[in-house]
Structure formats: C-alpha cells, structure tokens
Motif scaffolding. Structure first.
Motif, PDB file in Angstrom:
ATOM      1  N   ALA A   1       7.486  53.162  44.193  1.00 11.85           N
ATOM      2  CA  ALA A   1       8.859  53.570  44.522  1.00 11.85           C
ATOM      3  C   ALA A   1       9.004  53.815  46.022  1.00 11.85           C
ATOM      4  O   ALA A   1      10.020  53.436  46.623  1.00 11.85           O
ATOM      5  CB  ALA A   1       9.230  54.819  43.739  1.00 11.85           C
ATOM      6  N   ARG A   2       7.988  54.428  46.657  1.00 12.61           N
ATOM      7  CA  ARG A   2       8.043  54.656  48.109  1.00 12.61           C
ATOM      8  C   ARG A   2       8.034  53.344  48.872  1.00 12.61           C
ATOM      9  O   ARG A   2       8.745  53.188  49.866  1.00 12.61           O
ATOM     10  CB  ARG A   2       6.856  55.525  48.556  1.00 12.61           C
ATOM     11  CG  ARG A   2       6.946  56.984  48.156  1.00 12.61           C
ATOM     12  CD  ARG A   2       6.007  57.840  49.000  1.00 12.61           C
ATOM     13  NE  ARG A   2       4.637  57.363  48.991  1.00 12.61           N
ATOM     14  CZ  ARG A   2       3.728  57.684  48.063  1.00 12.61           C
ATOM     15  NH1 ARG A   2       4.081  58.466  47.039  1.00 12.61           N
ATOM     16  NH2 ARG A   2       2.495  57.223  48.137  1.00 12.61           N
ATOM     17  N   VAL A   3       7.219  52.411  48.407  1.00 11.29           N
ATOM     18  CA  VAL A   3       7.160  51.103  49.056  1.00 11.29           C
ATOM     19  C   VAL A   3       8.525  50.422  49.001  1.00 11.29           C
ATOM     20  O   VAL A   3       9.021  49.896  50.004  1.00 11.29           O
ATOM     21  CB  VAL A   3       6.081  50.213  48.401  1.00 11.29           C
ATOM     22  CG1 VAL A   3       6.173  48.774  48.924  1.00 11.29           C
ATOM     23  CG2 VAL A   3       4.687  50.777  48.671  1.00 11.29           C
ATOM     24  N   GLN A   4       9.159  50.451  47.829  1.00  9.66           N
ATOM     25  CA  GLN A   4      10.456  49.797  47.685  1.00  9.66           C
ATOM     26  C   GLN A   4      11.531  50.490  48.517  1.00  9.66           C
ATOM     27  O   GLN A   4      12.370  49.830  49.143  1.00  9.66           O
ATOM     28  CB  GLN A   4      10.859  49.764  46.210  1.00  9.66           C
ATOM     29  CG  GLN A   4       9.927  48.938  45.337  1.00  9.66           C
ATOM     30  CD  GLN A   4       9.703  47.540  45.879  1.00  9.66           C
ATOM     31  OE1 GLN A   4      10.647  46.755  46.024  1.00  9.66           O
ATOM     32  NE2 GLN A   4       8.462  47.203  46.207  1.00  9.66           N
TER      33      GLN A   4
ATOM     34  N   ARG B   1      13.625  48.792  51.666  1.00  9.92           N
ATOM     35  CA  ARG B   1      15.089  48.726  51.735  1.00  9.92           C
ATOM     36  C   ARG B   1      15.643  49.370  52.999  1.00  9.92           C
ATOM     37  O   ARG B   1      16.607  48.880  53.588  1.00  9.92           O
ATOM     38  CB  ARG B   1      15.698  49.424  50.506  1.00  9.92           C
ATOM     39  CG  ARG B   1      15.546  48.667  49.202  1.00  9.92           C
ATOM     40  CD  ARG B   1      16.420  49.286  48.117  1.00  9.92           C
ATOM     41  NE  ARG B   1      16.112  50.682  47.886  1.00  9.92           N
ATOM     42  CZ  ARG B   1      15.210  51.122  47.008  1.00  9.92           C
ATOM     43  NH1 ARG B   1      14.535  50.252  46.279  1.00  9.92           N
ATOM     44  NH2 ARG B   1      15.000  52.414  46.854  1.00  9.92           N
ATOM     45  N   THR B   2      15.031  50.475  53.425  1.00  8.37           N
ATOM     46  CA  THR B   2      15.614  51.255  54.517  1.00  8.37           C
ATOM     47  C   THR B   2      15.012  50.950  55.880  1.00  8.37           C
ATOM     48  O   THR B   2      15.689  51.106  56.904  1.00  8.37           O
ATOM     49  CB  THR B   2      15.462  52.758  54.229  1.00  8.37           C
ATOM     50  OG1 THR B   2      14.065  53.082  54.110  1.00  8.37           O
ATOM     51  CG2 THR B   2      16.183  53.139  52.947  1.00  8.37           C
ATOM     52  N   GLN B   3      13.725  50.516  55.918  1.00  7.64           N
ATOM     53  CA  GLN B   3      13.061  50.325  57.206  1.00  7.64           C
ATOM     54  C   GLN B   3      12.564  48.909  57.449  1.00  7.64           C
ATOM     55  O   GLN B   3      12.260  48.553  58.586  1.00  7.64           O
ATOM     56  CB  GLN B   3      11.883  51.305  57.330  1.00  7.64           C
ATOM     57  CG  GLN B   3      12.296  52.767  57.239  1.00  7.64           C
ATOM     58  CD  GLN B   3      11.092  53.694  57.357  1.00  7.64           C
ATOM     59  OE1 GLN B   3      10.212  53.485  58.201  1.00  7.64           O
ATOM     60  NE2 GLN B   3      11.041  54.713  56.514  1.00  7.64           N
ATOM     61  N   GLY B   4      12.426  48.126  56.386  1.00 10.39           N
ATOM     62  CA  GLY B   4      12.004  46.753  56.579  1.00 10.39           C
ATOM     63  C   GLY B   4      10.598  46.471  56.089  1.00 10.39           C
ATOM     64  O   GLY B   4       9.901  47.329  55.543  1.00 10.39           O
ATOM     65  N   LEU B   5      10.171  45.235  56.314  1.00 11.24           N
ATOM     66  CA  LEU B   5       8.945  44.716  55.732  1.00 11.24           C
ATOM     67  C   LEU B   5       7.682  45.415  56.222  1.00 11.24           C
ATOM     68  O   LEU B   5       6.873  45.891  55.420  1.00 11.24           O
ATOM     69  CB  LEU B   5       8.842  43.213  56.011  1.00 11.24           C
ATOM     70  CG  LEU B   5       7.550  42.537  55.548  1.00 11.24           C
ATOM     71  CD1 LEU B   5       7.400  42.627  54.041  1.00 11.24           C
ATOM     72  CD2 LEU B   5       7.509  41.080  56.019  1.00 11.24           C
ATOM     73  N   MET B   6       7.471  45.461  57.533  1.00  9.13           N
ATOM     74  CA  MET B   6       6.182  45.949  58.022  1.00  9.13           C
ATOM     75  C   MET B   6       5.959  47.441  57.736  1.00  9.13           C
ATOM     76  O   MET B   6       4.847  47.828  57.361  1.00  9.13           O
ATOM     77  CB  MET B   6       6.029  45.627  59.512  1.00  9.13           C
ATOM     78  CG  MET B   6       6.024  44.121  59.805  1.00  9.13           C
ATOM     79  SD  MET B   6       5.058  43.108  58.619  1.00  9.13           S
ATOM     80  CE  MET B   6       3.391  43.685  58.944  1.00  9.13           C
ATOM     81  N   PRO B   7       6.976  48.302  57.876  1.00  7.67           N
ATOM     82  CA  PRO B   7       6.762  49.689  57.443  1.00  7.67           C
ATOM     83  C   PRO B   7       6.427  49.784  55.951  1.00  7.67           C
ATOM     84  O   PRO B   7       5.591  50.604  55.551  1.00  7.67           O
ATOM     85  CB  PRO B   7       8.099  50.366  57.761  1.00  7.67           C
ATOM     86  CG  PRO B   7       8.640  49.580  58.910  1.00  7.67           C
ATOM     87  CD  PRO B   7       8.260  48.161  58.607  1.00  7.67           C
TER      88      PRO B   7
END
Length: 278
Positions: free
Chosen positions: A143-146, A150-156
């Motif tokens: 859930a944190r990864v998703q 959504r909010t910060q982008g791919l690399m974060p």
C-alpha cells in the motif's frame, strides 16, 4: 546465442511474443520483474542442448502488447497465458516449467490449476507474502509503494519497495553495483521502460496472491522451491522457505541472490538443469 524461432500468440486481452530454440521435451521459462524473454539469455543455450526451450515476454512487457494498457493484472490470467503457450508448443506431452520471482508465482498457479500438463516445476523466490505469519506488514508495504507511486512517482516508489525487500535490520548502504556484461547492461536499460507497469500493476496484483497450499502439498513431488544462497533473510526468500518447510520438501539454493539468473548465469543454469531432471 543460438538464433531462436520467434512467434506471436493471441490470448485474451493481449498478444504474446515468444521464442523457442533447441530440441527435446518442452521447457517453458517464465520471467519475473521486467526482464522478459531476454532475462534468460545467459542460460537458454545450455538448456537448449537438452530441451526445446520457450521464453516469452509476459503480457504488458516489452513486445507483448496489452489491448488495454490500464487493465488490472491477475496471476490467473498470466498463468492462462503460460498454459496457452504450453498447449501451442507441446499439445500432447507434459512440459517442465521454471519461474523466477513474479514468474514463479505464475508457475505455482499453473501447477495447481493445470497439473496434468506439467511434469516438473522449479519456482525461484516466488514472493507469495500472503503465506507468511506477518503478511499484514507486507500488505502495508504494498500500500505504501502504491501511494508513493501515485503521489511522488516511480523512483521514490521503487526506493520504498527496495527498502521493504531488505533483510530485517539491514541498514547498510547499498553495495556497489555488479558490472554486467554489455548485453545484460543493454537489456537492463531497455527494461527500465517497463518499471511503471511492474510497480503499478504487477506488484499489487501478484503480491496479494494466495497460493493453494493444499493443492501444492498434493503435487509437491513435482515442485522444486528454490532461493538464492545470498538472499537469506530477504523478503523474496522467506515465502519459498516457508512453503518448503510446510510441504516437507528440500529448499534448493542457487548461486547469487534474487537476481542470480543474471549475475551467475553459468552456475544458475547448471543447477537448474539438475533440478529439472530430479
């Protein structure tokens, strides 16, 4: 590299790109992550001396296009893709299957749903975290990864994901990257384009999958669970070790870690050949 025969297979909602080389009984290699068929470049020639080796890009990856790029990804549908390749390439005889990481999850589902078509399955570090006693913690990680994606982008999001896969208590700085052969380095650059699909579609769909342990128990004589010898304590290692203990089978250890297929291809391929014969 032996030049493969290439083809395409129309499946529900996608068109799969596949490659085949060698002669003998069919061995289907199911890739994990964003590797696609090319992730097996280091082992296919050795395996093709004994098998007809089929590799492919899973739906949505590389050359296997989805009809709907935003479609939800489910293990059962990916396993049906693998079955359709088996049926195409070996319609009358059961096949052997190897799966790595998310591809190993597909291989487990394929075994429990289509056992009559499979002679032997080797599953290397399937991250079926729902079998673990602390599964709730890993649901929170996903859930944190998703949310980060959504909010910060791919690399974060990838950084959050990578941190969650580390050994418990491992706060060491990342090790220097292993220098890959030019072909492998080029492949790594090409697969970067698939990372958004992987993190946004495959990770949530696959790491929430719950394998049918009772069916696996009944079919354990056809299943080899494997891990990297350098992966002990890491998240992808733990489900395979848990399942091996639950099923009462020996856990095979391959050279390297989760990506030993790429970092130690010669040793990995030789042990895979042994595991497929046993």
């Amino acid at each position: 590299m032996t030049t493969p025969t290439t083809g395409s297979l129309r499946v529900n909602g996608a068109t799969l790109h596949y490659e085949a080389r060698g002669q003998g009984p069919l061995l289907l290699l199911i890739p994990g992550g964003t590797g696609g068929a090319a992730s097996f470049d280091g082992v296919v020639d050795g395996l093709a001396a004994e098998y007809t080796v089929a590799t492919y890009d899973p739906r949505g990856m590389s050359r296997s296009a989805l009809d709907d790029p935003d479609a939800e990804q489910r293990v059962a549908e990916h396993a049906d893709d693998a079955f359709r390749l088996l049926h195409l390439l070996s319609p009358d005889k059961p096949a052997r299957v190897f799966g790595a990481s998310s591809g190993a999850i597909v291989a487990l589902h394929l075994l429990t749903t289509r056992p009559q078509h499979l002679e032997r399955v080797v599953a290397h570090e399937p991250p079926v975290v729902e079998v673990l006693p602390d599964a709730a913690e890993h649901r929170e990680l996903i859930a944190r990864v998703q949310a980060t994606f959504r909010t910060q982008g791919l690399m974060p999001a990838m950084a959050v994901f990578a941190a969650g896969l580390k050994k418990d208590g491992d706060t060491a700085e990342p090790k220097a990257e292993i220098e890959l052969p030019p072909q492998a380095a080029a492949r790594a650059r090409q697969t970067m384009a698939d990372l958004p699909y992987f993190i946004g579609r495959i990770v949530p769909g696959f790491m929430s999958y719950v394998p049918d342990i009772r069916r696996l128990e009944a079919l354990s004589d056809r299943l080899v669970l494997a891990c990297g010898q350098d992966s002990r304590g890491e998240l992808p290692y733990r489900p395979a070790a848990f399942l091996a203990e639950r099923l009462g089978t020996e856990l095979q250890h391959f050279r390297g870690g989760h990506t030993g297929l790429t970092t130690h291809p010669a040793e990995f391929g030789e042990l895979l050949r042994t595991s497929l014969r046993a």
